[in-house]
Write an enzyme that holds these catalytic residues in place. Structure first.
Site, PDB file in Angstrom:
ATOM      1  N   ARG A  27       0.821  -1.225   0.000  1.00  0.00           N
ATOM      2  CA  ARG A  27       0.000   0.000   0.000  1.00  0.00           C
ATOM      3  C   ARG A  27       0.849   1.267   0.000  1.00  0.00           C
ATOM      4  O   ARG A  27       0.394   2.303  -0.467  1.00  0.00           O
ATOM      5  CB  ARG A  27      -0.998  -0.032   1.151  1.00  0.00           C
ATOM      6  CG  ARG A  27      -2.070  -1.116   0.941  1.00  0.00           C
ATOM      7  CD  ARG A  27      -3.078  -1.162   2.064  1.00  0.00           C
ATOM      8  NE  ARG A  27      -2.498  -1.365   3.366  1.00  0.00           N
ATOM      9  CZ  ARG A  27      -2.315  -2.539   3.941  1.00  0.00           C
ATOM     10  NH1 ARG A  27      -2.685  -3.638   3.335  1.00  0.00           N
ATOM     11  NH2 ARG A  27      -1.766  -2.629   5.128  1.00  0.00           N
TER      12      ARG A  27
ATOM     13  N   GLU B 111       3.080  -7.303  14.253  1.00  0.00           N
ATOM     14  CA  GLU B 111       2.116  -7.409  15.348  1.00  0.00           C
ATOM     15  C   GLU B 111       1.566  -8.825  15.447  1.00  0.00           C
ATOM     16  O   GLU B 111       1.226  -9.303  16.512  1.00  0.00           O
ATOM     17  CB  GLU B 111       0.984  -6.410  15.101  1.00  0.00           C
ATOM     18  CG  GLU B 111      -0.015  -6.327  16.220  1.00  0.00           C
ATOM     19  CD  GLU B 111      -1.126  -5.319  15.949  1.00  0.00           C
ATOM     20  OE1 GLU B 111      -2.008  -5.208  16.803  1.00  0.00           O
ATOM     21  OE2 GLU B 111      -1.112  -4.669  14.896  1.00  0.00           O
TER      22      GLU B 111
END
Length: 175
Positions: free
Chosen positions: A58, A95
């Protein structure tokens, strides 16, 4: 224009407990997308930039437009085994797992100033790995610019504490 209004939030994606901030609603709106690019360019004017790098995938959306408008070379920072020539590789923690990011060895020259752009920063693991790739090649990270900062996950703070300059367009909580 309030760019924050153009970000969609999706609960429990890509897994339970994660609140995903979706940029597709921002980039499909030509005014919001243009405003985002304009804000990135305006913030980048504070720094001496030789090249622009972006983190897959992105980050490519924003950085390619900025690179074109600023007339600066564009560097791809990609997932493992996606680049065809000799690469530098850095492993890092996410994460929700681990990953590897790579950059062509001939992308950055010694002492070049590199602006790194990505759509979002959470914990900062990917951004730190991107900085290491630039530094392995002898370059310097002049600044990071993120469209979205998940401020409570402290990624921007960690980068700043490690001596990097950071610009964030939009701040959201990560949870």
């Amino acid at each position: 224009m309030n760019l924050k209004e153009h970000i969609r939030s999706i609960k429990d994606y890509p897994k339970k407990g994660i609140l995903f901030r979706d940029i597709t609603t921002l980039i499909k709106n030509e005014k919001a997308f243009s405003e985002t690019i304009d804000q990135i360019i305006e913030r980048s004017k504070k720094y001496k930039i030789d090249k622009i790098a972006a983190i897959e995938s992105r980050g490519f959306v924003f950085a390619s437009a900025v690179s074109y408008l600023l007339k600066k070379p564009f560097i791809l920072l990609r997932k493992k085994n996606k680049l065809p020539a000799d690469v530098h590789s850095v492993d890092f923690e996410l994460e929700y797992g681990t990953a590897t990011i790579e950059m062509h060895k001939d992308s950055v020259e010694k002492d070049e100033n590199i602006l790194i752009i990505d759509d979002l920063i959470a914990t900062g693991g990917t951004a730190e790995a991107a900085a290491k790739l630039v530094e392995i090649s002898g370059g310097k990270v002049c600044c990071f610019i993120f469209v979205i900062n998940l401020f409570d996950l402290k990624g921007s703070d960690n980068l700043i504490n490690n001596g990097y300059k950071v610009e964030n367009l939009i701040n959201f909580p990560g949870h």
